[in-house]
Write an enzyme that holds these catalytic residues in place. Structure first.
Site, short mmCIF file in Angstrom:
data_model
loop_
_atom_site.label_atom_id
_atom_site.label_comp_id
_atom_site.label_asym_id
_atom_site.label_seq_id
_atom_site.Cartn_x
_atom_site.Cartn_y
_atom_site.Cartn_z
N ASP A 123 36.27 38.72 46.06
CA ASP A 123 36.30 37.38 46.59
C ASP A 123 36.96 37.44 47.96
OD1 ASP A 123 35.86 34.61 46.41
OD2 ASP A 123 37.93 34.27 45.82
N ASP B 136 40.15 34.86 42.10
CA ASP B 136 41.34 34.08 41.78
C ASP B 136 41.01 32.72 41.17
OD1 ASP B 136 40.26 32.88 43.99
OD2 ASP B 136 42.00 33.14 45.28
N ASP C 155 35.44 32.51 39.16
CA ASP C 155 35.32 33.97 39.10
C ASP C 155 35.42 34.51 37.68
OD1 ASP C 155 35.18 34.24 41.94
OD2 ASP C 155 37.34 33.99 42.05
#
Length: 951
Positions: free
Chosen positions: A338, A642, A646
């Site tokens: 990410d 986070d 996800d």
């Protein structure tokens, strides 16, 4: 689960974000007064409560029993049965205790993994302000139904998916759901039907947080029908994958069990039919054979090695939640990361200020007010540039954020973009507090999404009036008729500013424009009538969430290690591409968006997934599909993240890595590893540790199998050649208990070898035992058999008693294992050096502990009565040591031959390529990466497996 793009379908839910407000009210039969209580009760019965249903789970007893369904535990239990048949109840108890402990650990870990779903459910708001029968009232959020009218205010967590109908400067933090790095400005206007989740400005989604403004919205989805609910369903439907090591160990264990079973059965049959041995005697011989071949210590050593890896990683801020993930890190070939808060700092920073006559670069990253301003690399003083100085002043004064210093840790309270302007001011010595003391604020027009600007009214030290505005460039340009340059005010060059805005945006920077007007408000207070025209444009400001410096270094280290880094983010494609360029991710490759991923079928995505490194505006479904597509290529995938968005991909990945500081609980619970410092660089350190763990596991197996194999060959040879049994079953168990476990445990403490991150990742399908490993196992097994059996027969031939000959054979096997333990520290590199002989103190301690045990076995009367051992003379001890040195000497000679053969082969290859003048170490070690991201091995750093120090 196959995911495809949304297609028009009568059964598909409406695209609420694309439907005008009036049609939404009509479809849900609601209005400004909300639903009636009676209607709400009826709909609650129809749709169910607004909560996420708990998943179906196995009962605790079944979960516990399933922990025993493991080939290694079967091997340990088989060994326990054998020791029980032999009457060694202590050994049986130890083995069964290890089985039970392994099962309990697995039981606890599975329970922790299931709490990921609980963490997502906890994100739902417990209360909601609803309008029913025209009255506002607070209710339990579980009682919301489609059609309810909900009021939102700053600080609220959105209780359900809402179609917004009124908005007042509403901004919602959606990073946990979409990955968007900034709060999203919302409006009531419908957007296009195929807009990605992050661009649906007319919607507020369950579980997101209102950070500014007020609004009201109509509930369009509750419970599992919400976007959060869809993620929950994805998460509950994902099957967790085992790690490469567990898959390899499972295959290896099954193969070994079949070999032992087949070898024992064949030996039993041959002994009875061919040699005519009594069945009872042959049974005890076969038991000795099986006891010598079964690696009782393997599961325990594997657990200890992984646990030591967990401790080392914890010291590096990587918290392992699932033990096998330690090793899986070492085999990672792709890291899908990410962007926001992982590769970047999640701290908006001004990087560029465009004025009428120059472009200023701003140094420094994050919220710390440290950094220089420069033009073409030359540091400047802002006071010498009137437009720049006034732009900085405008950005600080037309601002509602606060920059705080808490013991050297800088943070922003308020909008991150406004915080970036405050940091810019602090870098040049202009703070908001000092600015407002000299230029007090007398009026303000707050930022609203429909107007797209903010304005403040001030008076300077001379009492002169100033109005500053900041906002979207196209909006501010419409308000301006002039621009401020080095020579003062002059007519606005609209084309120039539009070109500069396009150029800056193309670099992935978010744009703000700053302007002023030297006039007082038309009335007593500042109003929109004062912002229609007559402004002077000061500057365009380019802002970005910059990459972490340590992340840039870590990405480079991953590339050198043959690991491909891919960035999957919910942010805009220009921003993602710009950050990727700074990180050396996706350079020279296209970047694609979630909308493009959505229209691809799984086959097309598999083709694209490997070639593209930057994916923008990605939804949870896209991230999950990308992980699956990469795994279909045979890649071992680590996914970092986070947000709750996800969590499905984190769970599906071979190694899920969550952020510990800024990560949501849902992400942490779904992950295998949590980064305590939210630092991507920690992943590279964890990969290094994971590779070291795998090295040590392979070293242990390469040590254990020959020792067990040597004992087995001694027994087999005695049976086939009708020789007296050199080792009794009890003596075999003594050897295994004292050496394989005690000595082998020392290899778990081996430090990572130099150059370990210069190797390519091992192929995911690589067998635990390569052809070379099979050769090494056979060679050392034969050497141990020669030493022990040869010494045994030699002593019998010289008239030595059976007890003494067996005692010497046992000690010869143990001595050979002690010497071979030192050989096993490096698989290819020589150990005849100070580092090789003393570099692991635990090896020396293990040998030091084993020696007195063997002395006690040989000379202690109690041990002699149990195992049938006898005293040995110094000469007999010398023969035992010589048998051990035979293994050590031949093993080191074999390493030397392999190193020279490889080097000769390399020089031959260089000569064939007509490049004999280039140094081989440079040519091979710096070769370009292959399509799979692998770099060739350097022959001077033998590295087809764990190799020891670079030679």
């Amino acid at each position: 689960m196959k995911l495809t793009a949304d297609r028009p379908d009568a059964s598909a839910p409406p695209q609420w974000h694309a439907i005008p407000q009036a049609q939404v009210e009509q479809a849900l039969q609601t209005g400004a007064a909300g639903l009636s209580e009676a209607e709400a009760r009826q709909r609650l019965a129809q749709h169910g409560p607004n909560r996420l249903a708990p998943p179906k789970r196995r009962g605790p007893l079944l979960r516990l029993l399933m922990q025993f369904h493991n080939i290694l535990l079967y091997v340990m239990m088989a060994a326990a049965v054998i020791t029980a048949l032999l009457g060694h109840w202590i050994d049986t108890g130890v083995l069964m205790a290890a089985v039970v402990i392994n099962a309990i650990i697995g039981f606890i870990q599975e329970g922790k993994a299931e709490s990921a779903l609980d963490a997502i459910r906890a994100m739902l708001s417990p209360h909601a302000m609803v309008i029913r029968d025209g009255r506002r009232r607070e209710i339990d959020a579980a009682g919301l139904v489609p059609g309810d009218l909900v009021a939102l205010t700053s600080g609220d967590r959105v209780p359900a998916d809402l179609r917004l109908v009124t908005v007042n400067a509403l901004r919602i933090e959606e990073a946990a759901l979409t990955g968007e790095s900034l709060p999203v400005e919302k409006s009531v206007d419908a957007v296009v039907a195929d807009a990605p989740l992050g661009d649906r400005y007319s919607m507020a989604y369950s579980g997101t947080l209102v950070v500014y403004g007020q609004a009201s919205g109509i509930v369009v989805a509750t419970g599992t029908a919400t976007e959060l609910g869809k993620i929950n369903q994805m998460l509950s439907g994902i099957r967790e994958l085992t790690t490469p090591l567990l898959r390899q160990v499972d295959r290896f264990g099954r193969m070994l069990a079949l070999i032992i079973l087949g070898m024992s059965a064949a030996t039993f049959v041959l002994g009875i039919w061919w040699r005519g041995q009594p069945p009872a005697d042959m049974f005890m011989m076969v038991v000795a054979l099986a006891a010598s071949a079964i690696p009782e210590g393997m599961p325990a050593i594997m657990t200890v090695t992984l646990a030591l890896g967990v401790q080392r990683m914890a010291r590096r801020k990587a918290i392992i939640r699932r033990l096998p993930a330690v090793e899986a890190l070492g085999s990672v070939t792709v890291i899908c990361s990410d962007k926001t808060g992982t590769l970047t700092r999640n701290e908006m920073t001004v990087q560029r200020v465009v004025c009428a006559g120059h472009v200023v670069d701003v140094g420094g990253i994050g919220y710390a007010p440290v950094g220089d301003l420069s033009i073409d690399g030359r540091i400047i003083a802002p006071d010498h540039y009137p437009a720049l100085a006034m732009a900085i002043r405008a950005g600080v004064l037309c601002n509602d954020a606060r920059l705080c210093d808490e013991d050297g840790l800088w943070r922003v309270e308020g909008d991150p973009t406004e915080g970036a302007l405050l940091v810019l001011g602090s870098k040049t010595g202009f703070s908001r507090q000092g600015g407002e003391e000299a230029w007090p604020r007398l009026g303000v027009i707050p930022f609203e999404s429909q107007h797209r600007f903010m304005a403040t009214y001030h008076r300077d030290g001379d009492g002169e009036p100033w109005i500053f505005v900041k906002g979207a460039p196209e909006r501010i340009l419409d308000m301006c008729s002039a621009q401020l340059g080095h020579g003062g005010e002059r007519a606005l060059d609209v084309d120039h500013w539009r070109r500069m805005a396009t150029d800056t945006a193309a670099q992935g920077l978010r744009l703000l424009a700053l302007a002023y007007r030297r006039a007082a408000p038309l009335e007593d207070r500042l109003s929109f009538a004062d912002t229609e025209a007559g402004y002077v444009l000061l500057a365009l400001v380019g802002i970005i969430d910059p990459p972490r410096e340590e992340a840039i270094r870590a990405v480079g280290e991953c590339h050198r290690a043959g690991i491909r880094v891919k960035m999957i983010t919910g942010d805009h494609v220009e921003t993602a591409r710009a950050i990727g360029a700074q990180l050396a991710v996706g350079v020279g490759r296209p970047a694609i968006t979630g909308a493009e991923v959505a229209v691809m079928d799984d086959a097309a995505l598999r083709r694209v997934a490997w070639d593209v490194d930057v994916f923008a505006r990605a939804s949870p479904e896209h991230k999950l599909r990308l992980v699956k597509a990469l795994q279909s290529h045979g890649q071992v995938v680590a996914m970092t993240g986070d947000g709750v968005n996800d969590a499905p991909a984190l769970k599906r990945a071979d190694v899920g890595v969550a952020m510990g500081m800024k990560g949501t609980e849902a992400a942490k619970e779904a992950a295998d590893m949590v980064l305590a410092d939210d630092n991507f660089a920690t992943i590279a350190a964890a990969v290094r540790e994971g590779r070291a763990v795998y090295d040590n596991l392979k070293k242990f197996i390469l040590f254990m199998l020959p020792t067990n194999g040597g004992e087995a060959l001694v027994v087999i040879a005695a049976i086939l050649f009708e020789l007296p049994l050199p080792l009794t079953p009890a003596q075999v168990l003594w050897i295994n208990m004292v050496t394989s476990s005690t000595l082998g445990l020392a290899l778990a403490f081996e430090p990572a070898e130099r150059g370990i991150m210069n190797r390519r990742p091992r192929p995911p399908g690589e067998a635990l035992l390569s052809g070379f490993f099979v050769w090494r196992v056979l060679m050392v097994s034969v050497l141990m058999m020669i030493g022990a059996l040869g010494l045994f027969l030699w002593e019998l031939d010289n008239g030595t008693s059976m007890e003494t000959a067996r005692t010497m054979a046992v000690n010869a096997v143990v001595a050979a294992e002690m010497f071979y333990l030192i050989n096993s520290r490096f698989i290819f590199a020589p150990v005849v050096s100070r580092e090789g002989l003393t570099g692991n103190r635990y090896v020396l301690l293990a040998i030091a502990a084993c020696i007195p045990l063997q002395i006690a076995y040989t000379h202690a009367p109690a041990m002699q009565s149990v195992f049938g051992s006898t005293d040995l003379t110094l000469l007999e001890w010398a023969k035992v040591v010589a048998a051990g040195l035979l293994v050590f000497t031949v093993a080191e000679f074999e390493k030397l031959v392999i190193r020279r053969t490889r080097l000769a082969a390399h020089f031959s290859q260089v000569a064939l390529q007509g490049d004999s003048h280039e140094r081989p170490s440079v040519r091979r070690c710096h070769a370009p990466a292959s399509p799979a991201g692998h770099r060739p091995e350097c022959p001077l750093r033998p590295g087809l497996g764990p190799s020891g120090p670079a030679g």
